[in-house]
Design an enzyme around this catalytic site. Structure first.
Site, PDB file in Angstrom:
ATOM      1  N   ARG A 105      13.859 -15.227  32.352  1.00 11.32           N
ATOM      2  CA  ARG A 105      14.853 -16.033  31.637  1.00 11.32           C
ATOM      3  C   ARG A 105      14.147 -17.197  30.944  1.00 11.32           C
ATOM      4  NH1 ARG A 105      19.975 -15.856  31.126  1.00 11.32           N
ATOM      5  NH2 ARG A 105      19.872 -13.982  32.359  1.00 11.32           N
ATOM      6  N   THR A 109      16.349 -21.476  26.244  1.00 14.72           N
ATOM      7  CA  THR A 109      17.519 -20.802  25.647  1.00 14.72           C
ATOM      8  C   THR A 109      18.383 -20.107  26.696  1.00 14.72           C
ATOM      9  OG1 THR A 109      16.345 -18.719  25.382  1.00 14.72           O
ATOM     10  CG2 THR A 109      16.148 -20.308  23.573  1.00 14.72           C
ATOM     11  N   ASP A 201      16.568 -12.941  48.904  1.00 12.99           N
ATOM     12  CA  ASP A 201      15.848 -12.492  47.700  1.00 12.99           C
ATOM     13  C   ASP A 201      15.367 -11.067  47.925  1.00 12.99           C
ATOM     14  OD1 ASP A 201      14.094 -13.923  45.183  1.00 12.99           O
ATOM     15  OD2 ASP A 201      13.436 -11.985  45.969  1.00 12.99           O
ATOM     16  N   ASP A 204      11.570 -10.403  47.481  1.00 12.04           N
ATOM     17  CA  ASP A 204      10.764 -10.940  48.596  1.00 12.04           C
ATOM     18  C   ASP A 204      10.931 -10.096  49.847  1.00 12.04           C
ATOM     19  OD1 ASP A 204       9.572 -13.037  47.278  1.00 12.04           O
ATOM     20  OD2 ASP A 204      11.125 -14.486  47.802  1.00 12.04           O
TER      21      ASP A 204
END
Ligand code: URA
Length: 210
Positions: A105, A109, A201, A204
């Protein structure tokens, strides 16, 4: 739940998912469970694949049998957690192709930018299964499917383990034509975009990086 979402709530999948959610499940067990779940979910996702009649010969006589027909498959994991789904799906369909897509990402923006992409050339003639364990905000899933469509795919399914309601909404707004298969729809996202209660996560936990 949007119409084009299928909750796959088979007891075996729910049992394995519960074990994956537990914080003290080891990396090895997490990975094994994900591989098992991807096979079980893949089995459901492929339930409506077309078949055709063929004549085969058993040791005793000829018979009409059915084999898969129509489009060949391409599995597209969204890096990196999507990789956890690949082995199980390939066990079901060993001849499937595997494309890859990596996104980050842009902090300014907030747009999803692709940093890696490699698809088979004939993507337009394949049924694409895009995979990512967590459909959280839905932004990266929607962006990944944009790239998959830009590469020519028209027949796309999205497979995840856990979806957040907000992610499903965002994804379906962007891609109403793409059916989502998930084993759970959890409560909400936290301020960091993690699904609650979730699994933590996923990358992970699959790769043991935390
Ligand atoms: N990605 C993850 O790995 N986990 C979440 O809960 C959300 C996104």
């Amino acid at each position: 739940m949007p119409d084009n979402t299928q909750l796959i709530d088979h007891p075996l999948i729910q049992h394995k998912l519960a074990m994956m959610r537990k914080k003290d499940t080891s990396t090895q067990d997490f990975r094994t469970l994900l591989r098992e779940i991807s096979m079980l979910m893949g089995y459901e996702l492929m339930r409506d694949l077309p078949t055709e009649e063929v004549i085969i010969e058993t040791p005793l006589e000829k018979m009409k049998a059915r084999k898969l027909s129509g489009k060949k498959l391409c599995i597209v994991p969204i890096l990196r957690a999507g990789l956890g789904f690949v082995d199980g799906l390939l066990q079901l369909v060993p001849a499937a192709r595997v494309g890859h897509i990596g996104l980050y990402r842009d902090p300014k923006t907030l747009e999803a930018v692709e940093y890696y992409k490699k698809f088979p050339e004939d993507l337009s003639s394949r049924c694409v299964i895009a995979v990512d364990p967590m459909l959280a905000t839905g932004h990266s899933a929607a962006a990944a499917v944009n790239f998959i469509k830009a590469a020519g795919a028209t027949d796309i399914r999205f497979l995840c383990l856990i979806a957040a309601p907000a992610g499903l909404k965002t994804f379906h707004k962007a891609h109403p034509d793409v059916h989502v298969y998930t084993a759970a729809i959890d409560r909400e996202l936290n301020d960091h975009g993690y699904i609650l209660p979730g699994i933590g996560d996923a990358g992970d936990r699959i790769f043991g990086t935390k």
